[in-house]
Scaffold this active site. Structure first.
Site, short mmCIF file in Angstrom:
data_model
loop_
_atom_site.label_atom_id
_atom_site.label_comp_id
_atom_site.label_asym_id
_atom_site.label_seq_id
_atom_site.Cartn_x
_atom_site.Cartn_y
_atom_site.Cartn_z
N TYR A 1 97.53 71.15 13.87
CA TYR A 1 97.50 72.33 14.68
C TYR A 1 96.50 72.22 15.88
CZ TYR A 1 100.87 75.39 12.11
OH TYR A 1 102.10 75.88 11.62
N TYR B 1 110.06 67.57 11.88
CA TYR B 1 109.02 68.05 10.87
C TYR B 1 108.67 66.60 9.95
CZ TYR B 1 108.74 73.20 11.17
OH TYR B 1 108.32 74.37 11.34
N SER C 1 113.15 86.11 20.27
CA SER C 1 112.14 86.08 19.29
C SER C 1 112.89 86.06 17.64
CB SER C 1 111.69 87.72 19.22
OG SER C 1 111.05 88.13 18.11
N THR D 1 106.23 77.58 14.01
CA THR D 1 105.01 77.44 13.90
C THR D 1 104.17 78.02 14.83
OG1 THR D 1 104.65 75.51 15.01
CG2 THR D 1 105.30 75.06 12.99
#
Length: 526
Positions: A72, A185, A276, A482
């Site tokens: 991150y 991923y 969304s 994420t």
């Protein structure tokens, strides 16, 4: 006055992407906070990064978000800059890392079988064909994979491995999701492969992520003068008539039941969260099941924009397959510690360490997480809260003969306790608990198979003042679903639109780390 002093920025949606981009505009582009307006159709900020409720009405977390210290990069760079609410002398990043070091995750009951027994997950359960297929996936170009699904790429036996049960429920993958997204991923989180059975790589926050991340961002932005226009729905954007360029000249929105518009000036900027994953969500109760919702303002705005500029993406792959992007979560507020005590005895984990437990043989493919308590800032000492979800809400339960999507909170809690064999304690647990189910029709829509161009670039070709943020914008090589993806889109958007001489924080390329490659290879043979 310079460009930054006169520039005004408008955001559609108050999710973490918009909040991060607003920080970058102030910190790195030196745009005054009072020149920034964030439109939000709800009465609460944070978008899909939520957490709300009370001990009386019950707490609610629609989705669980995994943070990762190694992957991150943009998120941590942002949070190093934002002061903690509890201790302004400390950054949010430092606060999170300090907490995570003190409350370590090490799952001892990652999978539980149909008899309520802990499964030995020391082996990934791969065949040689599975190993070859996984290697093949990681080296196949995305262009060659196209819209192939995971189940089209792997053999049926792959979906019965310990690896799949753990990886799928950690990241919420379904067999019919995009093989491209699984590949991303596998590369982005390759360093997690050797410890997927313990989840030691999950970075926990002191509270739920709304209280721990969103609230500090909101506090800082408001202190800078940023304007939050709540209960305002942006309905359309007008573009200047030009073939080569894309320049937004007018924003149409509805506030207090009236239609309004803003005419943009030469230096103004527009940032749109186009879609969304929690859109159309509905919440049930202990006695009522949630109803199925439908697409709302963010997807409809994207569809409107595409009609004017067809090269700004294609919402259809993400919004037209609710049956494949739907799953259901539930948040349980406990007035007695009995459930946490029973889980601690069963799993061997100290209750509240955030270890994910998946019920392998659950028809709903159900999992739960017992976070460290308190999980909410306003949570009393005598209250415990845990969260769970089912990836197959259209299936009939093993113990409750109904689809999960048709179940009340009481019925979901009954199914859960039956899997755990907490049947003797069930009446008391039901009496002292409040289970709120949440049905989300688009929660994994960003994982749906897509073609190149279906997601617009963060700053589309020819754009002079428009950028897209969030899970439905395209960032090469990064992984959707994420917090990092939203924050990275924000950094790209601000630095690119304003031509700042700053580098977007680079991604770690773990597939080129020989140590990580070796550890992953060894793990595949466990």
């Amino acid at each position: 006055m310079g460009q930054t002093e006169t520039c005004k920025a408008y955001f559609v949606g108050a999710g973490v992407g918009s909040l991060a981009a607003a920080v970058y505009l102030i910190r790195d582009a030196h745009i005054p906070g009072k020149n920034i307006t964030i439109f939000e159709e709800m009465n609460i900020t944070g978008g899909s990064c939520d957490g709300t409720g009370s001990p009386e009405k019950g707490y609610m977390i629609r989705g669980g978000r995994m943070l990762n210290d190694e992957a991150y990069e943009c998120t941590w760079e942002l949070l190093k800059f934002i002061p903690s609410i509890s201790n302004p002398q400390k950054s949010v990043r430092d606060e999170i890392i300090e907490f995570d070091r003190n409350v370590r995750t090490h799952a001892k009951a990652r999978l539980i079988d149909g008899d309520g027994k802990i499964i030995d997950v020391s082996s990934m359960g791969f065949s040689n064909k599975d190993r070859i297929d996984m290697l093949k996936l990681t080296v196949t170009p995305e262009e060659a994979l196209g819209t192939i699904t995971i189940e089209q790429f792997f053999s049926p036996s792959f979906f019965k491995t310990n690896f799949w049960y753990m990886w799928a429920t950690t990241f919420a993958f379904q067999p019919w999701h995009s093989a491209v997204e699984l590949k991303r991923y596998m590369l982005r989180f390759m360093h997690e492969f050797p410890r997927i059975q313990t989840l030691e790589g999950v970075t926990r926050t002191p509270y739920n992520q709304y209280d721990s991340i969103i609230l500090p961002l909101i506090k800082w932005l408001k202190e800078q003068g940023v304007v939050f226009s709540m209960n305002c729905r942006v309905t359309d954007l007008d573009f200047k008539p030009a073939a080569a360029e894309k320049t937004v000249e007018c924003i149409h929105y509805t506030a207090n039941g009236t239609q309004q518009k803003i005419q943009l000036q030469a230096n103004d900027l527009v940032f749109v969260t186009n879609g969304s994953m929690t859109e159309g969500y509905t919440i049930g109760s202990m006695t009522t099941a949630p109803r199925l919702g439908s697409k709302g303002a963010s997807f409809k705005l994207w569809e409107s924009i595409v009609k004017k500029h067809p090269d700004l993406g294609n919402p259809a792959p993400f919004v037209d397959h609710i049956e494949k992007s739907l799953w259901e979560s539930f948040t349980v507020t406990c007035k007695d510690p009995i459930f946490f005590d029973l889980m601690e005895k069963l799993s061997g984990n100290t209750a509240g360490t955030g270890a994910l437990v998946t019920f392998r043989d659950s028809n709903w493919f159900m999992s739960i997480v017992l976070a460290y308590q308190p999980h909410f800032i306003n949570q009393p000492e005598n209250i415990n809260v845990f969260w769970g979800y089912g990836l197959f809400p259209d299936k009939q339960g093993n113990f409750v003969p109904k689809k999960m999507s048709e179940c009340t909170g009481e019925e979901i809690l009954t199914e859960l306790c039956s899997h755990l064999r907490f049947t003797d304690e069930l009446p008391f647990i039901l009496k002292t608990s409040n289970c709120l189910p949440c049905l989300m029709p688009f929660i994994t829509s960003q994982f749906m198979p897509r073609a190149k161009g279906d997601r617009p670039l963060v700053v589309p070709p020819g754009s002079t003042n428009l950028a897209f943020l969030g899970q439905f914008a395209e960032i090469p090589d990064d992984v959707v679903f994420t917090v990092e993806y939203s924050v990275r889109s924000a950094q790209i958007a601000v630095y690119s639109l304003l031509n700042l001489s700053k580098e977007v924080v680079p991604m770690h390329q773990y597939q080129y780390d020989t140590r990580v490659l070796f550890d992953s290879f060894i793990t595949s043979f466990r």
